[in-house]
Design an enzyme around this catalytic site. Sequence first.
Site, PDB file in Angstrom:
ATOM      1  N   GLY A 284       0.822  -1.204   0.000  1.00 16.19           N
ATOM      2  CA  GLY A 284       0.000   0.000   0.000  1.00 16.19           C
ATOM      3  C   GLY A 284       0.855   1.252   0.000  1.00 16.19           C
ATOM      4  O   GLY A 284       1.980   1.238  -0.520  1.00 16.19           O
ATOM      5  N   GLU A 285       0.315   2.348   0.530  1.00 15.39           N
ATOM      6  CA  GLU A 285       1.001   3.659   0.575  1.00 15.39           C
ATOM      7  C   GLU A 285       1.125   4.294  -0.804  1.00 15.39           C
ATOM      8  O   GLU A 285       1.650   5.394  -0.931  1.00 15.39           O
ATOM      9  CB  GLU A 285       2.429   3.542   1.156  1.00 15.39           C
ATOM     10  CG  GLU A 285       2.509   3.004   2.557  1.00 15.39           C
ATOM     11  CD  GLU A 285       3.961   2.895   3.054  1.00 15.39           C
ATOM     12  OE1 GLU A 285       4.887   3.376   2.369  1.00 15.39           O
ATOM     13  OE2 GLU A 285       4.158   2.331   4.146  1.00 15.39           O
TER      14      GLU A 285
END
Lengths: 336, 336
Positions: free
Chosen positions: B303-304
């Site tokens: 993610g991120e």
Amino acid sequence: PDETARRQAVARHQTLTKPAGSLGRLEELGVWLAACQGACPPRPFTRARVVVFAGDHGVAAQGVSAYPSAVTGQMVTNFLTGGAAVNVAASVAGATVRVVDMAVAADTPEQISAHKVRRGSGLIDRADALTQQEVEAAIAAGRAVADEEVDGGADLLIAGDMGIGNTTPAAVLVAALTSAEPVAVVGRGTGVDDNGWMRKVAVIRDALRRARKVANDPVALLRTAAGADLAATAGFLAQAAVRRTPVLLDGVVVGAAAVVAEELAPGARQWWVAGHRSPEPAHALVLEHLDLTPLLDLGMRLGEGSGALAALPLLVLAARVLGEMATFDEAGVSGP
Amino acid sequence: PDETARRQAVARHQTLTKPAGSLGRLEELGVWLAACQGACPPRPFTRARVVVFAGDHGVAAQGVSAYPSAVTGQMVTNFLTGGAAVNVAASVAGATVRVVDMAVAADTPEQISAHKVRRGSGLIDRADALTQQEVEAAIAAGRAVADEEVDGGADLLIAGDMGIGNTTPAAVLVAALTSAEPVAVVGRGTGVDDNGWMRKVAVIRDALRRARKVANDPVALLRTAAGADLAATAGFLAQAAVRRTPVLLDGVVVGAAAVVAEELAPGARQWWVAGHRSPEPAHALVLEHLDLTPLLDLGMRLGEGSGALAALPLLVLAARVLGEMATFDEAGVSGP
């Protein structure tokens, strides 16, 4: 590659502020680079180099390609003036390009023709591609170029190819070393039509009959069925491993040379990562034979090193993750 | 996207010094970018931006994650000091990072908390994630952030996520909009163990019972089963399309928001390319539902925005190929 650095990199990944294993293949790439360099974290690349080995092939006269042989020399000029895909891809990835004329049928500038062994390699369906002296010179040239590059500071090497007709000898090399049939290795190359495809299968069939007899001797195989560009590429890939320098492999032509290089220098493949998967049928056999899983699968089939260069930013990222991410301790982040 | 520029880019690809179609997916990407920009060749990106929408989730208290909620705020700090994967990946790809706190359970710096609607979203297995006022504020915040970014010159947008427990609401959104069962969407997230996996399935099951009732109303769905971070991401993705700005999608959490955004602004997906394929089961459903083929498949599940950023150099290359490669005429190269 170095086992201690490899283990350090595996351990370091566990300390960085991300769930364990969450960067997937990028984590493995970083570990591999650390092992290649014998250093954890791995150093960012300071001189990633593409060497394009160019050469013409007698079989182009048999109508196995969509393009005339004249294109090889024209494209070499295009490389030198910066207008080709390899130039753009190198610029995006932070690499620089070197061109080496091994057997272009045209005259090329002195700066790239020092290693040239002949103008066009032989008609492999009926004669040897090279003489014994020529194949030895070509392999030695590839080794010398790898040495020059590593001595000049190259810390990541890519081999590229340019040569109208070159997927034909590449297919023959792959078939000879993986015991495949002609129809299993023949592809469209730059986009040959159906009639050209049939001519190409016939040329591969005839060349393969000659090649199989020497398949257990890599130098003889290169002499019989390759060409000076492919022989130099094989020497270059083998020597890169001798010089403990990581290599990002391109598509089917470089892949065919890599299969031979692994015969010249068994274990060399530990220094290689496959940049991408080409739709050329022979490339799937190369990847399986060398037990390499490509980073990209985008239907690229241009050669020149473009597929490897498209993947290079992933390798840069993999190295920088190990070098630049904060650890849980440093960032004050709680573990699981 | 603009049909005229699209056709010009298709035609331009035929004139560049490479076999037609030989750059595969990269050619399609360049054509798509030209259409998004309404310009052929497309302009290189001058301001690629990642916006990470952060928020905590009540369900983290049910033991659905391997990490405690405190990590969300700690990681936000890590983003601001440059130590996270998103920072390194953005640097490699030439992008910059903005963090927006929508519902982090901890206090965060003023610079990122202007749009914050609450501390942690609701326990979606038994109550709504947000009030009606909160969901409207969160969607509006996402739209406002997209407007700010485009007005500030952003020419490529990426949404990223940070929030312990956020793959649980993401899975619920995907299941609600693709009519999938809980076991088809549940994944390991950051690496939950078998007991946590069972708790996670139960939470998804209960939340999905509530979510299905409002599945035909995207705002109500976000209110019931998402969270302020996911609602803002959906608003951001919808508004990026309104502002005719191309988006590179990340993994399962952003993907879940994208599925809702396509309901909020049908056709928005024409402005999106999928950066990568996550191993999270719900992400496969997202890609199928939106009819998007990811550029990378490297087992990344962080993610991120990290997966989208890993793919960004491919988009840069695709644009620069159209803009910088020589044509056959310019380079004096013979055609087929």
